[in-house]
Design an enzyme around this catalytic site. Sequence first.
Site, PDB file in Angstrom:
ATOM      1  N   ASP A   1      -1.891  -1.221  -3.728  1.00  0.00           N
ATOM      2  CA  ASP A   1      -2.154  -0.497  -4.981  1.00  0.00           C
ATOM      3  C   ASP A   1      -1.003  -0.689  -5.969  1.00  0.00           C
ATOM      4  OD1 ASP A   1      -0.160   1.271  -3.965  1.00  0.00           O
ATOM      5  OD2 ASP A   1      -1.706   2.330  -2.833  1.00  0.00           O
TER       6      ASP A   1
ATOM      7  N   ASP B   1      -3.992   4.059   2.660  1.00  0.00           N
ATOM      8  CA  ASP B   1      -5.435   3.839   2.870  1.00  0.00           C
ATOM      9  C   ASP B   1      -5.738   2.414   3.336  1.00  0.00           C
ATOM     10  OD1 ASP B   1      -5.045   2.369   0.576  1.00  0.00           O
ATOM     11  OD2 ASP B   1      -6.585   3.388  -0.624  1.00  0.00           O
TER      12      ASP B   1
ATOM     13  N   GLU C   1      -8.501 -20.584 -15.733  1.00  0.00           N
ATOM     14  CA  GLU C   1      -8.998 -21.284 -14.538  1.00  0.00           C
ATOM     15  C   GLU C   1     -10.224 -22.091 -14.935  1.00  0.00           C
ATOM     16  OE1 GLU C   1     -10.490 -20.282 -10.018  1.00  0.00           O
ATOM     17  OE2 GLU C   1     -11.327 -19.239 -11.730  1.00  0.00           O
TER      18      GLU C   1
ATOM     19  N   ASP D   1     -10.456 -16.047 -15.728  1.00  0.00           N
ATOM     20  CA  ASP D   1     -11.231 -16.533 -14.589  1.00  0.00           C
ATOM     21  C   ASP D   1     -12.327 -17.509 -15.056  1.00  0.00           C
ATOM     22  OD1 ASP D   1     -11.667 -15.969 -11.668  1.00  0.00           O
ATOM     23  OD2 ASP D   1     -13.663 -15.420 -12.364  1.00  0.00           O
TER      24      ASP D   1
ATOM     25  N   ASP E   1       0.853  -1.191   0.000  1.00  0.00           N
ATOM     26  CA  ASP E   1       0.000   0.000   0.000  1.00  0.00           C
ATOM     27  C   ASP E   1       0.891   1.244   0.000  1.00  0.00           C
ATOM     28  OD1 ASP E   1      -1.862   1.979   0.435  1.00  0.00           O
ATOM     29  OD2 ASP E   1      -2.119   1.494   2.576  1.00  0.00           O
TER      30      ASP E   1
HETATM   31  O1  ISL Z   1     -12.901 -20.078  -4.206  1.00  0.00           O
HETATM   32  C1  ISL Z   1     -13.344 -21.135  -4.511  1.00  0.00           C
HETATM   33  C2  ISL Z   1     -13.322 -22.223  -3.597  1.00  0.00           C
HETATM   34  O2  ISL Z   1     -13.735 -21.753  -2.427  1.00  0.00           O
HETATM   35  C3  ISL Z   1     -13.875 -21.450  -5.807  1.00  0.00           C
HETATM   36  O3  ISL Z   1     -15.131 -21.996  -5.788  1.00  0.00           O
HETATM   37  C4  ISL Z   1     -13.823 -20.232  -6.679  1.00  0.00           C
HETATM   38  O4  ISL Z   1     -14.955 -19.485  -6.512  1.00  0.00           O
HETATM   39  C5  ISL Z   1     -13.678 -20.704  -8.068  1.00  0.00           C
HETATM   40  O5  ISL Z   1     -12.435 -21.307  -8.086  1.00  0.00           O
HETATM   41  C6  ISL Z   1     -13.702 -19.567  -9.039  1.00  0.00           C
HETATM   42  O6  ISL Z   1     -12.726 -18.630  -8.690  1.00  0.00           O
HETATM   43  C7  ISL Z   1     -12.585 -17.483  -9.453  1.00  0.00           C
HETATM   44  O7  ISL Z   1     -13.798 -16.847  -9.755  1.00  0.00           O
HETATM   45  C8  ISL Z   1     -14.506 -16.297  -8.653  1.00  0.00           C
HETATM   46  C9  ISL Z   1     -13.622 -15.459  -7.736  1.00  0.00           C
HETATM   47  O8  ISL Z   1     -14.297 -15.188  -6.544  1.00  0.00           O
HETATM   48  C10 ISL Z   1     -12.326 -16.151  -7.415  1.00  0.00           C
HETATM   49  O9  ISL Z   1     -11.510 -15.331  -6.637  1.00  0.00           O
HETATM   50  C11 ISL Z   1     -11.692 -16.505  -8.729  1.00  0.00           C
HETATM   51  O10 ISL Z   1     -10.408 -17.051  -8.586  1.00  0.00           O
HETATM   52  C12 ISL Z   1     -15.607 -15.457  -9.236  1.00  0.00           C
HETATM   53  O11 ISL Z   1     -15.072 -14.544 -10.148  1.00  0.00           O
END
Ligand code: ISL
Length: 563
Positions: A27, A23, A260, A203, A19
């Site tokens: 960042d 705050d 992911e 994601d 940070d």
């Molecule tokens: O965090 C998890 C297990 O507890 C997963 O179910 C997770 O939500 C999943 O892997 C998807 O993760 C990704 O998308 C989510 C976000 O909250 C996570 O941080 C991200 O890595 C939604 O965008």
Amino acid sequence: MTWWHNAVVYQIYPRSFADSDGDGVGDLPGIVSRLDYLAGLGVDVVWLSPIFTSPMEDNGYDVADYDNVDPLFGTNGDLDALIDGSHRRGMKLVLDMVLNHTSSQHPWFIDSRSKSSVKRDWYYWRPARPGFTPGTPGAEPTNWAAFFGGRAWEYDPESGEYYLHLFAPGQPDLNWDNPDVRQELFAMMRRYVDRGVDGFRFDVVNMVSKTLPLADGPAAPDGLCYDPSLVADGPRIHEFLADMNREVGISQRDLFSVGEMVMVDVEKARVYTDPGNRELGMVISFDHMGLDQDPAGLKWDLRPYRLADLKHVLAHWQDGLAGVGWNCLYLENHDQPRSVSRFGDDSPQYRVASAKTLATTLHLLGGTPFIYQGEEIGMTNAGFTDLEQYRDVESLNFAHAALGAGLPEPAVLASLGAKSRDNARTPMCWDGSASAGFSEGTPWLPVNANHGDINAASDIADPDSVYHHYRKLIALRHEVPVVTNGHFELLLGDDERIFAYTRTSDDATLLVVANWCSQPTTWPDGLPDVTNATLVLGTHPVTGNGRELAGELAAWESRVLLL
Ligand code: ISL
């Protein structure tokens, strides 16, 4: 071979890294100020969790404007400075793209709320279940549960319809079957590539193609369907990913890409990562993350994992992608607890050795290793003892639902203590000062109570630290080709104490032998002869005092030998 095959990735969770303005939230200028630390570690790629404009219901995984940095994190100019500063130090910069959903505050979604909007079809708006009054219990279009608890449909009284959100209500799912949605997202990513970004982490990207029409799945006793396979790897997923690859120029421009993927298995991952298919470089899989939960339950239903299971899962992925795709190697990220607390031994006696041994075992597998901030100094779980200390939407939703259903508070706190995502989200510990050198202000999430002992400054100063072990592992990957290109073979697969394997190429064999328990262990039978081997890296000294290469292994000792 492409450049990222012998790269090491470092993940930054920006709000918890550094940070600069007091705050209490990390960042981009804070990250810039720590680039020399990353270069000193020797990593090749820096992946930033989302930094874009967001109401932060899910800490930026709910994007309201893909083209602008959230003021909490800085400005677009700060991002340019970070790209430039990374490049000047020989590191690549990778952004996190959340493309399965936006924030409910995104102008596209706000526009789509009107039934007559051309953007209505950009999201999954659906009428109530036939025969049900909209907005009444059970009238949701399908029986799907959301990942973060409750139902996956939110009722909108204005239009009398529901929208789909597989995560929080503030994260409506985008409809990729609409070609305008895809074009808009691809154009946005091209703009980042043109600005110098070197690739993306995508994601939950295997959820962008959904099987239509959206339909009920098998129901749990509470009437909801918890089976994510219904919404993953839909019929157009390969087409969408290949389109994205081509339109963004991922293969053509040799960009970094990792997707992911919830529920992905090795067979699917082979297709996703086969370079001939031009979809993705790697996938983030979950098989090894589910071993310490009740198979019939959720992540909160704890059970001890077995080392043999972990070895078999990792070996299955090593073998399954060999010669075709490429593995993403990780034990930690911003969604998972700290690996030293989960798989190692975080007691003061064995924390350092076990963190080193976890790293040794992971980094010398075939694939690209990912380090999550703080893992390289052996940071532990948060150690929170009070519900008030948690901030994560998933954790809080679970806790409230579980307490509401009558689960005793100590059991809820035990599950959170082991599995909450906040375990990994406490501020990076830079030094032993009040806020661990993270911030001049009050950190948004408490710093770990053990930061006086576990911090980057003391690790840098101690040549035997976890940090220096990571440096050596990264250097080994860069210097010894068999680490990148060797054929993997698991040894002693059913042994519950030892994790051992070889990596073999035409001219070298690397043997990794790691004691994954808090007791000394005799050198096991059944390993290759090490009489003429050279120790290239170890967690403990092996010369003198009668110790030898094939001698007893101390608790959490690992040896890396070139045969
Ligand atoms: O965090 C998890 C297990 O507890 C997963 O179910 C997770 O939500 C999943 O892997 C998807 O993760 C990704 O998308 C989510 C976000 O909250 C996570 O941080 C991200 O890595 C939604 O965008």
